[in-house]
Every structure is written in C-alpha cells, then in structure tokens.
Design a protein around this motif. Structure first.
Motif, PDB file in Angstrom:
ATOM      1  N   UNK A  54      47.656 -46.156 -38.322  1.00  0.00           N
ATOM      2  CA  UNK A  54      46.514 -45.791 -39.174  1.00  0.00           C
ATOM      3  C   UNK A  54      45.913 -44.474 -38.702  1.00  0.00           C
ATOM      4  N   UNK A  55      45.718 -44.354 -37.392  1.00  0.00           N
ATOM      5  CA  UNK A  55      45.170 -43.107 -36.841  1.00  0.00           C
ATOM      6  C   UNK A  55      46.090 -41.931 -37.171  1.00  0.00           C
ATOM      7  N   UNK A  56      47.387 -42.125 -37.025  1.00  0.00           N
ATOM      8  CA  UNK A  56      48.353 -41.060 -37.341  1.00  0.00           C
ATOM      9  C   UNK A  56      48.285 -40.670 -38.810  1.00  0.00           C
ATOM     10  N   UNK A  57      48.141 -41.668 -39.679  1.00  0.00           N
ATOM     11  CA  UNK A  57      48.061 -41.371 -41.101  1.00  0.00           C
ATOM     12  C   UNK A  57      46.859 -40.469 -41.387  1.00  0.00           C
ATOM     13  N   UNK A  58      45.735 -40.769 -40.772  1.00  0.00           N
ATOM     14  CA  UNK A  58      44.529 -39.961 -40.988  1.00  0.00           C
ATOM     15  C   UNK A  58      44.652 -38.571 -40.374  1.00  0.00           C
ATOM     16  N   UNK A  59      45.293 -38.468 -39.224  1.00  0.00           N
ATOM     17  CA  UNK A  59      45.272 -37.198 -38.481  1.00  0.00           C
ATOM     18  C   UNK A  59      46.497 -36.319 -38.704  1.00  0.00           C
ATOM     19  N   UNK A  60      47.606 -36.885 -39.194  1.00  0.00           N
ATOM     20  CA  UNK A  60      48.833 -36.091 -39.293  1.00  0.00           C
ATOM     21  C   UNK A  60      49.362 -35.925 -40.709  1.00  0.00           C
ATOM     22  N   UNK A  61      48.742 -36.578 -41.687  1.00  0.00           N
ATOM     23  CA  UNK A  61      49.188 -36.447 -43.071  1.00  0.00           C
ATOM     24  C   UNK A  61      48.842 -35.064 -43.588  1.00  0.00           C
ATOM     25  N   UNK A  62      49.840 -34.401 -44.176  1.00  0.00           N
ATOM     26  CA  UNK A  62      49.638 -33.038 -44.684  1.00  0.00           C
ATOM     27  C   UNK A  62      48.981 -33.048 -46.067  1.00  0.00           C
ATOM     28  N   UNK A  63      49.283 -34.080 -46.859  1.00  0.00           N
ATOM     29  CA  UNK A  63      48.730 -34.176 -48.199  1.00  0.00           C
ATOM     30  C   UNK A  63      47.291 -34.697 -48.123  1.00  0.00           C
ATOM     31  N   UNK A  64      46.557 -34.584 -49.239  1.00  0.00           N
ATOM     32  CA  UNK A  64      45.214 -35.171 -49.277  1.00  0.00           C
ATOM     33  C   UNK A  64      45.282 -36.686 -49.025  1.00  0.00           C
TER      34      UNK A  64
END
Length: 196
Positions: A54-64
């Motif tokens: 979950x943390x990675x999704x918030x911090x590493x996702x390039x798209x909105x």
C-alpha cells in the motif's frame, strides 16, 4: 517521465507508514484472516507485506492515484488472493477512503488523523490487556458464571499442587457433590454412537 504525485517528506512518509499499519490493524476482515491463518501460516508476514505494498502504491505510482484502483487492485485483490477473503461488506471502500484522506493530510504535513488512530489504538490495547489479565486471574472476576466458563475453556496450568488438585477432583467425583453444594456431572461418552 516524472511522477505526477508529489513526494512525501521523510517525516510524512514515516507517519503515513505508521498510519497505514494502524488502519490495517483496525480492519476486522484482515485481522480475522490473520488470527485464523486464512492466508496460511505466514498470514502475519503477508499482512506486513500488504502494508508495504500500500505504501509503495502511494509513493511509487507514476499515474494519478485513484481511490477505485486502491479499492480494487490493492485492497480487494490482496484480500482475495493472499488471505482467501471475499469482501462483501464494502469495508475495502472505507479503508481506501481513510487511506486516501490520510495521504492527502500527510502531503500537507497534517498528522491529526494518525494521532487519533494512535490514541484509539492505545486504548484498544489497554482494553485487550485488561481482558487478558481478567482471563488469567479468574478468581478476581466478579461474575462467577464467567469465571466458570473460563475455567472450562482455558487449559489448566500445571501447578505445584497438581497432585492435591487431582485428588480433590477425584473426591468430588466419588461423592458426586463438592463442598460448596454443586454437583459434579460426568462427561457424556459415546456421543457419536448414540442410536435414534
């Protein structure tokens, strides 16, 4: 291509990470899956990985970041694939909303919701610990029925007086009545072989 999402400061990242953990620790479906090992013996480790994902999704996702993606691709999918839980209560929507709000607050270095979670989690731990103390000290319980239920449900710890205790129980079984007036009922046998 640069990320469209603004980065969290190190302090915000740390607070948000703890916030994710606190939110997941209050999610009943996940906690039941961990306690009952619905995801296997490594359910606790899967839960830790879930927090990290979950943390990675918030911090590493390039798209909105879209709440629907968090609900479906992260929360719902992980609960189904890793913990064998099919969510039909809509709780993933509440968790996703709480996490999105918390992320927005952390971007503004506002940690109020995380602080509230910390306080309520400390209260929940205190209640849990007090229940555990009551269970361990059943003699101090004011409700005799509850204490007798605990004595049946919990395995007896061996004590230095175990010989004396077993003799006392044997004497009660032979006489059929204990000193304080209640009767000893022998366990049923051959339950499964009973004829109708």
């Amino acid at each position: 291509m640069a990320a469209n999402n603004p980065p969290l400061t190190p302090q915000s990242l740390s607070a948000f990470s703890q916030g994710i953990y606190l939110v997941l620790s209050r999610w009943t479906a996940l906690q039941m899956a961990i306690q009952n090992e619905w995801g296997g013996r490594d359910s606790r480790q899967k839960s830790d990985q879930f927090s990290y994902d979950i943390l990675s999704w918030f911090t590493q996702t390039k798209e909105p970041l879209y709440i629907d993606d968090l609900e479906e691709k992260i929360l719902f999918k992980t609960m189904t694939d890793e913990f064998n839980v099919v969510l039909d209560d809509g709780s993933e929507k509440e968790i996703a909303e709480e996490l999105m709000i918390m992320h927005e607050e952390c971007l503004q270095e506002n940690y109020e919701s995380i602080q509230r979670l910390r306080i309520s989690s400390n209260g929940a731990q205190a209640v849990s610990q007090s229940r555990q103390l009551v269970d361990e000290n059943e003699d101090e319980s004011s409700d005799d029925e509850e204490a007798s239920d605990m004595a049946v449900d919990e395995p007896q710890r061996p004590s230095s007086n175990s010989k004396t205790n077993s003799t006392s129980v044997d004497n009660q079984n032979q006489t059929g009545q204990a000193d304080d007036g209640w009767s000893v009922v022998p366990p049923r046998r051959n339950k499964g072989n009973r004829q109708n």
